[in-house]
Design a protein around this motif. Sequence first.
Motif, mmCIF file in Angstrom:
data_model
loop_
_atom_site.group_PDB
_atom_site.id
_atom_site.type_symbol
_atom_site.label_atom_id
_atom_site.label_comp_id
_atom_site.label_asym_id
_atom_site.label_seq_id
_atom_site.Cartn_x
_atom_site.Cartn_y
_atom_site.Cartn_z
ATOM 1 N N ASP A 141 0.818 -1.219 0.000
ATOM 2 C CA ASP A 141 0.000 0.000 0.000
ATOM 3 C C ASP A 141 0.851 1.268 0.000
ATOM 4 O O ASP A 141 0.527 2.266 0.663
ATOM 5 N N GLY A 142 1.974 1.244 -0.737
ATOM 6 C CA GLY A 142 2.831 2.417 -0.840
ATOM 7 C C GLY A 142 3.807 2.596 0.296
ATOM 8 O O GLY A 142 4.585 3.559 0.298
ATOM 9 N N VAL A 143 3.780 1.716 1.286
ATOM 10 C CA VAL A 143 4.695 1.787 2.422
ATOM 11 C C VAL A 143 5.813 0.762 2.215
ATOM 12 O O VAL A 143 5.552 -0.425 2.044
ATOM 13 N N LEU A 144 7.058 1.247 2.232
ATOM 14 C CA LEU A 144 8.223 0.383 2.014
ATOM 15 C C LEU A 144 8.911 0.129 3.352
ATOM 16 O O LEU A 144 9.338 1.064 4.035
ATOM 17 N N THR A 145 9.037 -1.156 3.719
ATOM 18 C CA THR A 145 9.714 -1.553 4.951
ATOM 19 C C THR A 145 10.921 -2.397 4.582
ATOM 20 O O THR A 145 10.799 -3.390 3.882
ATOM 21 N N VAL A 146 12.097 -1.978 5.078
ATOM 22 C CA VAL A 146 13.350 -2.684 4.798
ATOM 23 C C VAL A 146 13.951 -3.112 6.134
ATOM 24 O O VAL A 146 14.107 -2.290 7.044
ATOM 25 N N ILE A 147 14.310 -4.384 6.249
ATOM 26 C CA ILE A 147 14.868 -4.937 7.471
ATOM 27 C C ILE A 147 16.185 -5.644 7.155
ATOM 28 O O ILE A 147 16.246 -6.460 6.235
ATOM 29 N N HIS A 148 17.228 -5.298 7.915
ATOM 30 C CA HIS A 148 18.506 -6.010 7.863
ATOM 31 C C HIS A 148 18.706 -6.637 9.246
ATOM 32 O O HIS A 148 18.821 -5.911 10.242
ATOM 33 N N ALA A 149 18.760 -7.940 9.308
ATOM 34 C CA ALA A 149 18.749 -8.628 10.599
ATOM 35 C C ALA A 149 19.898 -9.613 10.712
ATOM 36 O O ALA A 149 20.278 -10.265 9.739
#
Length: 234
Positions: A78-86
């Motif tokens: 929905d247009g929201v970008l979530t980036v995770i580096h774990a």
Amino acid sequence: GLNFDGQGWQQRIGTTVHSWELGNGAFRTLESTNGTTTDLNWVLTQLWKNETIVGGVLTSQVFDARGYGDLNTTVNQDGVLTVIHADVSQAMLNRSMIEGVIEEQLLLEATGVLNVSDSSVENSSLNIDGELAVFFLEYHDVAGSRILQHTQFEAMADFVLVEDGTRLDVSLDGFSSLERWENGSRVLQHEELYGSGTFGFEDQDENASLQVNGTILDLHSRTVNGTTLIDDLH
């Protein structure tokens, strides 16, 4: 991709060969599904593999693995970008191929960093940078279909919202998110953030202008299963 160094034993009965091996190695998977891209690199500290070959054809294979590594995941929804580096502290992978049906289940726990950005609305932007105290991921695939996906994290973060001349800078004392999908349907969703910080806004007309700088004593938002239960700004 799987690299495996193992030792074990085999049993042959006629044209059927059974093998059992225990060892270690490395595993990598890169996949995209439902707007989510996941890249997992994993050091296998223990791997158990069982295979059956009949007439030179692999008819079944099961392996169960434990290890650690790193995970990069990107979610565009929905247009929201979530980036995770774990950094994955512990993980479990069970993968089987029996009579041509591939089944895979992954569980992992990690810590790391995340960024959430949203610029889908004109003259508005949202950016969240934080450190993950807890990150949990589980998925279960059967015959190419994802029957379960569960993602959950807790973080401390810096929150910046700019909207039509208003700017909020908030230090989030708590930022948590949970989503669970079963058979393609979302069955559980929970998102909450709270913190304090500063805000500012400005307005003007032909004869006057207004500029305000203030303190945010409390910001609290909670959404459960798509319904906003709390939306406070003090």
